[in-house]
Design a protein around this motif. Structure first.
Motif, mmCIF file in Angstrom:
data_model
loop_
_atom_site.group_PDB
_atom_site.id
_atom_site.type_symbol
_atom_site.label_atom_id
_atom_site.label_comp_id
_atom_site.label_asym_id
_atom_site.label_seq_id
_atom_site.Cartn_x
_atom_site.Cartn_y
_atom_site.Cartn_z
ATOM 1 N N HIS A 22 -7.429 10.063 27.984
ATOM 2 C CA HIS A 22 -7.864 9.978 26.806
ATOM 3 C C HIS A 22 -7.963 11.762 26.590
ATOM 4 C CE1 HIS A 22 -9.647 9.192 22.750
ATOM 5 N NE2 HIS A 22 -10.392 10.255 22.982
ATOM 6 N N LEU A 23 -7.335 12.112 25.612
ATOM 7 C CA LEU A 23 -7.250 13.768 25.229
ATOM 8 C C LEU A 23 -7.487 13.890 23.693
ATOM 9 C CD1 LEU A 23 -7.465 16.459 25.741
ATOM 10 C CD2 LEU A 23 -4.826 16.568 25.762
ATOM 11 N N ASP A 24 -8.534 14.167 23.251
ATOM 12 C CA ASP A 24 -8.885 14.565 21.877
ATOM 13 C C ASP A 24 -8.920 15.915 21.584
ATOM 14 O OD1 ASP A 24 -9.483 14.337 19.254
ATOM 15 O OD2 ASP A 24 -11.268 12.728 19.517
ATOM 16 N N MET A 25 -8.047 16.304 20.902
ATOM 17 C CA MET A 25 -8.204 17.892 20.466
ATOM 18 C C MET A 25 -7.947 18.176 19.112
ATOM 19 S SD MET A 25 -4.934 19.020 22.703
ATOM 20 C CE MET A 25 -3.460 18.527 22.217
ATOM 21 N N ARG A 26 -8.216 17.283 18.581
ATOM 22 C CA ARG A 26 -8.083 17.391 16.857
ATOM 23 C C ARG A 26 -9.168 18.418 16.559
ATOM 24 N NH1 ARG A 26 -12.308 13.717 14.509
ATOM 25 N NH2 ARG A 26 -12.830 12.536 16.666
ATOM 26 N N GLU A 27 -8.731 19.064 15.204
ATOM 27 C CA GLU A 27 -9.689 19.922 14.502
ATOM 28 C C GLU A 27 -10.012 21.028 15.189
ATOM 29 O OE1 GLU A 27 -12.732 17.329 12.862
ATOM 30 O OE2 GLU A 27 -11.486 16.030 11.844
ATOM 31 N N ASN A 28 -9.135 21.600 15.716
ATOM 32 C CA ASN A 28 -9.270 23.122 16.256
ATOM 33 C C ASN A 28 -8.301 24.059 15.645
ATOM 34 O OD1 ASN A 28 -11.304 22.915 18.708
ATOM 35 N ND2 ASN A 28 -10.214 21.247 18.988
ATOM 36 N N SER A 29 -8.070 25.051 16.257
ATOM 37 C CA SER A 29 -6.913 26.052 15.825
ATOM 38 C C SER A 29 -5.954 26.376 16.855
ATOM 39 C CB SER A 29 -7.777 27.307 15.339
ATOM 40 O OG SER A 29 -8.590 27.182 14.254
ATOM 41 N N PHE A 30 -5.699 25.152 17.725
ATOM 42 C CA PHE A 30 -4.386 25.349 18.705
ATOM 43 C C PHE A 30 -3.165 25.570 17.897
ATOM 44 C CE2 PHE A 30 -7.044 22.578 21.190
ATOM 45 C CZ PHE A 30 -7.117 23.182 22.333
ATOM 46 N N ASN A 31 -2.454 26.823 18.223
ATOM 47 C CA ASN A 31 -1.148 27.095 17.679
ATOM 48 C C ASN A 31 0.040 27.112 18.504
ATOM 49 O OD1 ASN A 31 -1.370 29.526 18.958
ATOM 50 N ND2 ASN A 31 -2.403 30.422 17.209
ATOM 51 N N GLU A 32 1.132 27.665 18.401
ATOM 52 C CA GLU A 32 2.478 27.513 19.178
ATOM 53 C C GLU A 32 2.882 26.317 19.149
ATOM 54 O OE1 GLU A 32 3.930 30.455 20.154
ATOM 55 O OE2 GLU A 32 2.037 31.450 19.373
ATOM 56 N N SER A 33 3.700 25.773 20.000
ATOM 57 C CA SER A 33 4.447 24.458 19.773
ATOM 58 C C SER A 33 3.610 23.562 20.750
ATOM 59 C CB SER A 33 5.884 24.697 20.429
ATOM 60 O OG SER A 33 5.542 25.221 21.494
ATOM 61 N N ILE A 34 3.924 22.310 20.634
ATOM 62 C CA ILE A 34 3.123 21.278 21.348
ATOM 63 C C ILE A 34 4.012 21.394 22.682
ATOM 64 C CG2 ILE A 34 2.823 18.863 21.586
ATOM 65 C CD1 ILE A 34 3.012 18.896 18.674
ATOM 66 N N PRO A 35 3.135 21.580 24.022
ATOM 67 C CA PRO A 35 3.658 21.732 25.112
ATOM 68 C C PRO A 35 4.221 20.652 25.805
ATOM 69 C CG PRO A 35 1.230 21.937 25.427
ATOM 70 C CD PRO A 35 1.888 21.798 23.969
ATOM 71 N N THR A 36 5.602 20.518 26.185
ATOM 72 C CA THR A 36 6.073 19.406 26.982
ATOM 73 C C THR A 36 5.676 18.973 28.108
ATOM 74 O OG1 THR A 36 7.826 20.632 28.045
ATOM 75 C CG2 THR A 36 8.493 20.048 26.051
ATOM 76 N N LYS A 37 4.894 20.053 28.765
ATOM 77 C CA LYS A 37 4.272 19.466 29.991
ATOM 78 C C LYS A 37 2.954 18.493 29.735
ATOM 79 C CE LYS A 37 5.055 23.360 32.801
ATOM 80 N NZ LYS A 37 4.635 24.585 33.442
ATOM 81 N N LEU A 38 2.393 18.508 28.553
ATOM 82 C CA LEU A 38 1.428 17.367 28.097
ATOM 83 C C LEU A 38 1.955 16.198 28.382
ATOM 84 C CD1 LEU A 38 -1.382 17.036 26.792
ATOM 85 C CD2 LEU A 38 -0.303 17.259 24.694
ATOM 86 N N PHE A 39 3.114 15.880 28.155
ATOM 87 C CA PHE A 39 3.717 14.565 28.200
ATOM 88 C C PHE A 39 4.214 14.040 29.737
ATOM 89 C CE2 PHE A 39 3.924 15.851 23.998
ATOM 90 C CZ PHE A 39 3.427 14.821 23.054
ATOM 91 N N ARG A 40 3.745 14.895 30.558
ATOM 92 C CA ARG A 40 3.889 14.717 31.912
ATOM 93 C C ARG A 40 2.659 13.967 32.504
ATOM 94 N NH1 ARG A 40 6.869 20.216 33.689
ATOM 95 N NH2 ARG A 40 8.523 19.852 32.588
ATOM 96 N N LEU A 41 1.676 13.653 31.930
ATOM 97 C CA LEU A 41 0.464 13.061 32.296
ATOM 98 C C LEU A 41 0.586 11.698 32.251
ATOM 99 C CD1 LEU A 41 -2.040 15.333 30.373
ATOM 100 C CD2 LEU A 41 -1.592 15.235 32.804
ATOM 101 N N GLN A 42 1.246 10.882 33.304
ATOM 102 C CA GLN A 42 1.557 9.661 33.411
ATOM 103 C C GLN A 42 0.344 8.741 32.921
ATOM 104 O OE1 GLN A 42 3.195 9.043 37.271
ATOM 105 N NE2 GLN A 42 5.027 10.330 37.054
#
Length: 179
Positions: free
Chosen positions: A27-47
């Motif tokens: 579970h990763l909850d990172m809503r309501e922050n100020s992350f910017n740039e693109s959504i990193p593709t490596k995030l979706f390697r978390l099986q």
């Protein structure tokens, strides 16, 4: 493992190289922050990732190129929701994502929340292939063109929010045939 960093003032790019080390992350909850740039593709390697909420940040870029191709990867087979709320399957609302409305990764989606971004162009014809879609929210974008006929043939669709876009033309009579 659960990581909740929501509702803070974290800013900048999401450190993709570090996040891939969380191999047991569910579970990763990172809503309501100020992350910017693109959504990193490596995030979706978390099986093992099952829940991911990225809403209300400043992510930008074209979602269909970054997540669209990734949706087909076997690594995403355990991803149940892309939002903390278990009713949502994909919520990337309130970011700065742009390009045409992405559809190719949303098969099987019941609720698609792409509101408050910078998506533009007409509603894509392949939205009609989302046979299980019940809720489509595209308000506060730059959607153009007329309301397409295929919207009125989507029998599962219960909520359609297209407010505050640049739609034009007439309201088709088929709208009044919806149940």
């Amino acid at each position: 493992m659960k990581l909740d960093i929501s509702s803070n003032s974290i800013q900048g790019e999401l450190p993709a190289n570090g996040i891939v080390n969380f191999t047991k992350l569910l579970h990763l909850d990172m809503r309501e922050n100020s992350f910017n740039e693109s959504i990193p593709t490596k995030l979706f390697r978390l099986q093992r990732l099952q829940n991911l909420d990225m809403s209300s940040n400043m992510f930008n870029g074209i979602l269909s190129q970054e997540v669209g191709a990734l949706r087909n990867l076997r690594n995403l087979s355990k991803l149940v929701t892309l939002q903390l709320d278990s009713n949502l399957l994909l919520d990337v609302s309130s970011n700065r994502l742009s390009g045409e409305v992405p559809v190719n990764f949303a098969l099987g989606t019941k609720i698609l929340a792409l509101d408050q971004n910078e998506f533009s162009g007409p509603l894509p014809q392949n939205l009609s292939s989302l046979s299980e879609l019940k809720h489509l929210d595209l308000h506060n974008n730059n959607i153009t063109g007329e309301l397409p006929e295929f919207l009125y043939q989507m029998s599962s669709l219960q909520v359609l929010n297209l407010r505050n876009n640049s739609l034009e033309g007439r309201i088709p009579n088929a709208l009044f045939n919806l149940k």
